[in-house]
Motif scaffolding. Structure first.
Motif, PDB file in Angstrom:
ATOM      1  N   CYS A 188      40.822  46.910  38.199  1.00  0.00           N
ATOM      2  CA  CYS A 188      40.379  46.836  36.839  1.00  0.00           C
ATOM      3  C   CYS A 188      39.417  47.899  36.620  1.00  0.00           C
ATOM      4  CB  CYS A 188      39.558  45.517  36.506  1.00  0.00           C
ATOM      5  SG  CYS A 188      40.880  43.992  37.049  1.00  0.00           S
ATOM      6  N   LYS A 189      39.838  49.208  36.298  1.00  0.00           N
ATOM      7  CA  LYS A 189      39.336  50.151  36.159  1.00  0.00           C
ATOM      8  C   LYS A 189      38.307  50.302  35.152  1.00  0.00           C
ATOM      9  CE  LYS A 189      42.563  52.900  38.784  1.00  0.00           C
ATOM     10  NZ  LYS A 189      42.328  52.234  39.661  1.00  0.00           N
ATOM     11  N   ASP A 190      38.418  49.538  33.985  1.00  0.00           N
ATOM     12  CA  ASP A 190      37.476  49.472  32.953  1.00  0.00           C
ATOM     13  C   ASP A 190      36.467  48.267  33.168  1.00  0.00           C
ATOM     14  OD1 ASP A 190      40.062  50.432  30.736  1.00  0.00           O
ATOM     15  OD2 ASP A 190      38.496  51.534  31.666  1.00  0.00           O
ATOM     16  N   LEU A 191      36.343  47.641  34.181  1.00  0.00           N
ATOM     17  CA  LEU A 191      35.434  46.623  34.506  1.00  0.00           C
ATOM     18  C   LEU A 191      34.004  47.003  34.219  1.00  0.00           C
ATOM     19  CD1 LEU A 191      36.032  43.655  35.478  1.00  0.00           C
ATOM     20  CD2 LEU A 191      35.036  44.359  37.736  1.00  0.00           C
ATOM     21  N   ARG A 192      33.524  46.202  33.144  1.00  0.00           N
ATOM     22  CA  ARG A 192      32.174  46.458  32.673  1.00  0.00           C
ATOM     23  C   ARG A 192      31.136  45.283  33.308  1.00  0.00           C
ATOM     24  NH1 ARG A 192      33.909  47.014  27.281  1.00  0.00           N
ATOM     25  NH2 ARG A 192      32.821  45.050  26.809  1.00  0.00           N
ATOM     26  N   ARG A 193      31.662  44.147  33.476  1.00  0.00           N
ATOM     27  CA  ARG A 193      30.660  43.226  33.853  1.00  0.00           C
ATOM     28  C   ARG A 193      31.296  42.371  34.875  1.00  0.00           C
ATOM     29  NH1 ARG A 193      27.439  38.710  30.205  1.00  0.00           N
ATOM     30  NH2 ARG A 193      26.400  37.785  32.173  1.00  0.00           N
ATOM     31  N   LEU A 194      30.460  41.930  36.063  1.00  0.00           N
ATOM     32  CA  LEU A 194      31.114  41.316  37.273  1.00  0.00           C
ATOM     33  C   LEU A 194      29.997  40.242  37.723  1.00  0.00           C
ATOM     34  CD1 LEU A 194      33.540  40.897  39.337  1.00  0.00           C
ATOM     35  CD2 LEU A 194      32.198  42.703  40.715  1.00  0.00           C
ATOM     36  N   SER A 195      30.527  39.046  37.925  1.00  0.00           N
ATOM     37  CA  SER A 195      29.614  38.122  38.504  1.00  0.00           C
ATOM     38  C   SER A 195      30.387  37.458  39.913  1.00  0.00           C
ATOM     39  CB  SER A 195      29.285  36.792  37.818  1.00  0.00           C
ATOM     40  OG  SER A 195      28.635  37.295  36.612  1.00  0.00           O
ATOM     41  N   LEU A 196      29.768  37.566  41.015  1.00  0.00           N
ATOM     42  CA  LEU A 196      30.529  37.272  42.252  1.00  0.00           C
ATOM     43  C   LEU A 196      30.195  36.008  42.724  1.00  0.00           C
ATOM     44  CD1 LEU A 196      29.439  40.550  44.103  1.00  0.00           C
ATOM     45  CD2 LEU A 196      31.571  40.020  43.239  1.00  0.00           C
ATOM     46  N   SER A 197      30.692  35.336  43.481  1.00  0.00           N
ATOM     47  CA  SER A 197      30.450  33.942  44.061  1.00  0.00           C
ATOM     48  C   SER A 197      31.449  33.828  45.364  1.00  0.00           C
ATOM     49  CB  SER A 197      30.635  32.933  43.345  1.00  0.00           C
ATOM     50  OG  SER A 197      31.675  32.711  42.988  1.00  0.00           O
ATOM     51  N   GLY A 198      31.196  32.657  46.281  1.00  0.00           N
ATOM     52  CA  GLY A 198      31.907  32.730  47.423  1.00  0.00           C
ATOM     53  C   GLY A 198      31.100  33.328  48.559  1.00  0.00           C
ATOM     54  N   LEU A 199      31.720  33.259  49.767  1.00  0.00           N
ATOM     55  CA  LEU A 199      31.275  33.952  50.961  1.00  0.00           C
ATOM     56  C   LEU A 199      31.658  35.466  50.879  1.00  0.00           C
ATOM     57  CD1 LEU A 199      30.323  33.410  53.587  1.00  0.00           C
ATOM     58  CD2 LEU A 199      32.548  33.274  54.696  1.00  0.00           C
ATOM     59  N   LEU A 200      30.550  36.095  51.046  1.00  0.00           N
ATOM     60  CA  LEU A 200      30.652  37.492  50.671  1.00  0.00           C
ATOM     61  C   LEU A 200      29.854  38.263  51.952  1.00  0.00           C
ATOM     62  CD1 LEU A 200      30.474  37.539  46.935  1.00  0.00           C
ATOM     63  CD2 LEU A 200      32.557  38.012  48.410  1.00  0.00           C
ATOM     64  N   THR A 201      30.638  39.357  52.451  1.00  0.00           N
ATOM     65  CA  THR A 201      29.706  40.184  53.239  1.00  0.00           C
ATOM     66  C   THR A 201      29.395  41.488  52.668  1.00  0.00           C
ATOM     67  OG1 THR A 201      31.574  41.290  54.171  1.00  0.00           O
ATOM     68  CG2 THR A 201      31.170  39.157  55.283  1.00  0.00           C
ATOM     69  N   ASP A 202      28.830  42.454  53.432  1.00  0.00           N
ATOM     70  CA  ASP A 202      28.384  43.691  52.666  1.00  0.00           C
ATOM     71  C   ASP A 202      29.685  44.553  52.357  1.00  0.00           C
ATOM     72  OD1 ASP A 202      25.581  44.618  55.092  1.00  0.00           O
ATOM     73  OD2 ASP A 202      25.787  43.286  53.131  1.00  0.00           O
ATOM     74  N   HIS A 203      30.924  44.200  52.951  1.00  0.00           N
ATOM     75  CA  HIS A 203      31.976  44.829  52.563  1.00  0.00           C
ATOM     76  C   HIS A 203      32.349  44.792  50.951  1.00  0.00           C
ATOM     77  CE1 HIS A 203      33.193  46.089  56.521  1.00  0.00           C
ATOM     78  NE2 HIS A 203      33.414  44.622  56.970  1.00  0.00           N
ATOM     79  N   VAL A 204      32.207  43.692  50.526  1.00  0.00           N
ATOM     80  CA  VAL A 204      32.640  43.727  49.045  1.00  0.00           C
ATOM     81  C   VAL A 204      31.528  44.522  48.285  1.00  0.00           C
ATOM     82  CG1 VAL A 204      30.619  41.812  48.589  1.00  0.00           C
ATOM     83  CG2 VAL A 204      33.028  41.924  47.272  1.00  0.00           C
ATOM     84  N   PHE A 205      30.538  44.826  48.587  1.00  0.00           N
ATOM     85  CA  PHE A 205      29.612  45.796  47.984  1.00  0.00           C
ATOM     86  C   PHE A 205      30.064  47.270  48.185  1.00  0.00           C
ATOM     87  CE2 PHE A 205      26.825  42.578  46.576  1.00  0.00           C
ATOM     88  CZ  PHE A 205      26.714  41.636  47.569  1.00  0.00           C
ATOM     89  N   GLU A 206      30.468  47.305  49.424  1.00  0.00           N
ATOM     90  CA  GLU A 206      31.339  48.724  49.446  1.00  0.00           C
ATOM     91  C   GLU A 206      32.313  48.939  48.540  1.00  0.00           C
ATOM     92  OE1 GLU A 206      32.340  49.054  53.680  1.00  0.00           O
ATOM     93  OE2 GLU A 206      32.912  51.185  53.427  1.00  0.00           O
ATOM     94  N   TYR A 207      33.191  47.895  48.393  1.00  0.00           N
ATOM     95  CA  TYR A 207      34.380  48.035  47.306  1.00  0.00           C
ATOM     96  C   TYR A 207      33.672  48.428  45.985  1.00  0.00           C
ATOM     97  CZ  TYR A 207      37.688  46.007  50.739  1.00  0.00           C
ATOM     98  OH  TYR A 207      38.403  45.802  51.802  1.00  0.00           O
ATOM     99  N   ILE A 208      32.800  47.457  45.714  1.00  0.00           N
ATOM    100  CA  ILE A 208      31.967  47.698  44.128  1.00  0.00           C
ATOM    101  C   ILE A 208      31.651  48.929  44.119  1.00  0.00           C
ATOM    102  CG2 ILE A 208      30.324  46.914  42.850  1.00  0.00           C
ATOM    103  CD1 ILE A 208      30.661  43.888  44.216  1.00  0.00           C
ATOM    104  N   GLY A 209      30.824  49.654  44.955  1.00  0.00           N
ATOM    105  CA  GLY A 209      30.168  50.866  45.143  1.00  0.00           C
ATOM    106  C   GLY A 209      31.199  52.016  44.935  1.00  0.00           C
ATOM    107  N   THR A 210      32.437  51.848  45.399  1.00  0.00           N
ATOM    108  CA  THR A 210      33.663  52.817  45.450  1.00  0.00           C
ATOM    109  C   THR A 210      34.262  52.844  44.124  1.00  0.00           C
ATOM    110  OG1 THR A 210      33.532  52.557  47.832  1.00  0.00           O
ATOM    111  CG2 THR A 210      35.432  53.590  46.826  1.00  0.00           C
TER     112      THR A 210
END
Lengths: 585, 190
Positions: free
Chosen positions: A432-454
């Motif tokens: 979703c290349k135009d994603l402007r807003r995101l709320s996360l939940s569930g079990l998440l490690t540092d990896h998800v933030f790596e994806y988000i930053g990338t």
């Protein structure tokens, strides 16, 4: 030669050209071209949007833009919606009104969100602005119906009065009667948040009667179903209507009266309200359903079969808000009937129950993603999720701009594999290349933030809770998300390192909220020292942060950029890390 | 800096414990409490390497599920709306208006809190300061100027007491204490 070029257009011409430029971004760009453009632009700016009322002072705004007619202000941080910001934190509008009263006699529009508005403020508005037209109080508090009475009585040309989701001290329904007989200008009236038992209904009827331009009307819960027909017959031009409670004993004459009244509203496209719904009265809506583009049933505690029946009559639906009573089966029906759907919000009917009370799972959302190619905005509360489902949703809906998923139990893993949901959310940000807003939940490690930053290059707002393993997670976000404006984090193990390493980033953002994390008091002080353009505020209701060692984590932290310096209205439980403030104390 | 907020001695003591648990392993805050109890780990690396899990809790029985402040993230007015509905469906109360001829304002009572007619009538008598008289199936309420009546689901005005209690509380929409000749008319020979 070059000098001549600069003066080749008279100011009036430039002013005229600028009047076609409405967006704030464009206006800001115009003002940066050169000094003379800056000057001309600032004199003809009519609308100002201030996303954080503490980022700038009223005086500064007035000094730069002397001819403003419309202002929008936002106050408290978003997490205030969930009781994370203590009462008395701030966001008072009075000072703004007081200064604008003198400087902007022609101010016509005030839009506020999450601000504290007192009756005194409302009375001041009523007194000061002769051409007052629009008052929108979105999620505000601190005022009563007395203040509203002042507005109603004084504002002769009021067009819009919208109190959505505000907390109003409802002293009496008679404020409505304060609208003078000469007031015929109302276009929009939203009183859905008012709680009183008795609304001055006759005053409301007369008001509706004499306002032929009324397009949007949202009643409050106290208005009974039998009254709807009367209102609708007086306002068949309505485009947007919110019922009161939608319950009554089924009586054929009441039903046919209601159905007839609805069918006479040929422009009606949007419905809301629907407290206490009696399903038998839903068919009264069938005549307008084919035209409906927006339906808010998020208070309607009706079951899936009734919801399915209703939704199947609404092929043009673009926006649906509903409780999880809709269940997967209802969402499957939605997916097959409503191909124009752009926004879906599913709220939990039993948020604090341990066991699921309805059959709503990730399948419902997957079905909608498959059937509704125009889906852009999702808010979904559920109790289980899988990476596979998220990947499917991401692939089906590459046009998503807002994706907020709340898996009710914190740290819930993928229910199929028991893995963290990193890959699933990663797929969302990647596709979703135009994603402007995101709320996360569930079990998440540092990896998800790596994806988000990338991948999250257009991401403007990120909400994180109970996620991540270390500072690396926060670092990925702060260093990777180029468009980030608002970041709110609770209960994550993010500490000093990422914050201090990315201090400069914070000046490019509107605000950062961190609560129940691991940022030390010492780091907060350092940030406050090193970054004069940031207001670093520590919130602690139990004791002063400096009564403990510097390595202690602070309870809550709110950092925002500001050209106004530290604020003067901080309550005792908010501490500014600004050096200057410390000296004064 | 001195704040003007009073500080609880208890919390000061607990604060020196220095224990920082993983988010979500402990209830970190209590719903509706102004004072948050923060438990913190005596861990030098806290904040740099992240928090280690709280070993103490692994052998202890799981704590009762406490509500976490602000989670799930729903606005309070939505929560309130759901609560109201739940109360109604769990039989939280059957509130009906009670009017009395000649009285300036109405009252509201919860029919569910009474176990039968005698209790209900006693309560109404106390509320409006009058006496109702004795009920008989044949003659209604004898011995006073008042008759307790109610509007039922069909919109008809009935004399209180004629139907079994359970049927009454499910069909009663509102109560009205009639006075004078109207009352007498209702009581006589139906």
């Amino acid at each position: 030669m070059q000098k001549e070029m600069a003066y080749s257009f008279p100011d009036e011409v430039l002013k005229h050209v600028f009047s076609f430029i409405q967006s704030d971004k464009d206006r800001n760009a115009v003002s940066l071209v050169c000094k003379s453009w800056y000057e001309i632009e600032r004199w003809c700016r009519r609308k100002v949007f201030i996303g954080n009322c503490y980022a700038v002072s009223p005086r500064m705004v007035i000094r730069r833009f002397p001819e403003v007619r419309s202002i929008e202000l936002k106050g408290k941080p978003h997490f205030a919606d969930f009781n994370l910001v203590p009462d008395g934190w701030g966001g008072y509008v009075l000072q703004w009104i007081a200064e604008m009263a003198g400087a902007y006699p022609w101010l016509g529009e005030i839009r506020l969100k999450r601000m504290v508005v007192t009756d005194e403020s409302l009375e001041l508005i009523a007194k000061s602005f002769k051409n007052f037209k629009v008052l929108v109080l979105f999620s505000c508090e601190g005022f009563s119906t007395d203040g509203l009475a002042a507005i109603a009585a004084s504002c002769k040309n009021l067009r819009e009065l919208d109190l959505r989701e505000s907390e109003v001290d409802d002293l009496s329904g008679h404020w409505l009667a304060q609208f003078p007989e000469t007031c015929t200008s109302l276009v929009s009236l939203n009183i859905s948040c008012l709680g009183s038992d008795e609304v001055s209904f006759s005053a409301l009827e007369r008001l509706v009667d004499r306002c032929p331009n009324l397009r949007s009307l949202q009643l409050n819960r106290a208005v009974t179903l039998d009254k709807i027909a009367n209102i609708l017959r007086r306002a068949p031009q309505l485009v947007d209507f919110g019922t009161g409670n939608y319950a009554a004993e089924l009586q054929p004459d009441v039903f046919s009266n209601l159905a007839g009244a609805f069918s006479s509203c040929k422009e009606l496209k949007s419905l809301s309200g629907f407290w206490d719904v009696v399903p038998a009265y839903l068919p009264a809506l069938y005549s307008i359903c084919p035209r409906l583009t927006s339906l808010n049933l998020s208070y309607a505690t009706i079951q899936s079969p009734d919801l399915i029946k209703l939704v199947s009559h609404c092929p043009r639906l673009q926006r649906l808000l509903v409780l999880d009573y809709v269940e997967d089966s209802g969402l499957e029906e939605l997916a097959s009937s409503c191909k124009d759907l752009q926004e879906l919000r599913v709220f939990p009917s039993d948020p604090f129950g341990v066991e699921p009370n309805v059959s709503l799972t990730e399948q419902g959302l997957v079905a909608v993603s498959l059937g509704c190619p125009k889906l852009q905005s999702v808010l979904y509360f559920c109790r289980r999720m899988s990476n596979a489902a998220l990947v499917t949703i991401a692939q089906n809906c590459p046009n998503l701009t807002r994706f907020r998923l709340c898996i009710i139990e914190p740290k819930t893993p993928d229910y199929l594999t028991l893995d963290p949901l990193d890959a699933g959310f990663g797929a969302i940000v990647e596709h979703c290349k135009d994603l402007r807003r995101l709320s996360l939940s569930g079990l998440l490690t540092d990896h998800v933030f790596e994806y988000i930053g990338t991948y999250g290059k257009k991401l403007e707002m990120l909400s994180v809770a109970f996620a991540g393993d270390s500072d690396l997670g926060l670092h990925h976000v702060l260093s990777g998300c180029e468009s980030l404006r608002k970041l709110e984090i609770r209960d994550c193990p993010f500490g000093d390192k990422a914050l201090l390493a990315n201090a400069a980033k914070l000046e490019t953002m509107r605000s950062l909220w961190m609560s129940s994390c691991a940022v030390s008091f010492g780091a907060c002080k350092l940030l406050g020292q090193k970054m004069p353009k940031l207001n670093v505020e520590v919130i602690d209701e139990t004791e002063p942060p400096d009564s403990r060692p510097e390595s202690y984590p602070v309870d809550k932290l709110y950092i925002y950029r500001s050209v106004a310096g530290p604020r003067f209205d901080m309550p005792p439980f908010v501490w500014s890390m600004d050096e200057a403030v410390k000296i004064l104390h | 800096m001195e704040g003007s907020v009073g500080y609880d001695n208890d919390l000061n003591l607990r604060a020196t414990e220095l224990r920082l648990g993983l988010p979500g392993t402990e209830p970190v805050s209590i719903v509706r409490s102004n004072k948050r109890s923060l438990q913190q780990v005596a861990d030098d690396d806290c904040g740099v390497n992240g928090c280690r899990s709280d070993d103490q809790n692994e052998t202890a029985p799981p704590p009762p599920k406490a509500q976490i402040v602000g989670w799930p993230p729903i606005r309070s007015y939505r929560k309130n709306n759901i609560q109201t509905k739940k109360n109604e469906s769990e039989g939280g109360g059957i509130y009906v208006k009670v009017s009395m001829d000649g009285a300036p304002y109405l009252r509201k009572i919860d029919l569910k809190i009474y176990s039968g007619y005698p209790e209900l009538l006693q309560a109404i008598e106390n509320m409006f300061k009058f006496t109702i008289g004795e009920y008989s199936e044949r003659e209604g309420y004898k011995g006073s100027d008042y008759a307790p009546t109610y509007e039922d689901k069909d919109g008809d005005w009935m004399l209180v007491g004629d139907v079994p209690w359970e049927m009454f509380i499910t069909s009663c929409k509102r109560l009205r204490i009639m006075k004078g000749s109207e009352a007498r008319g209702l009581g006589c020979g139906v």
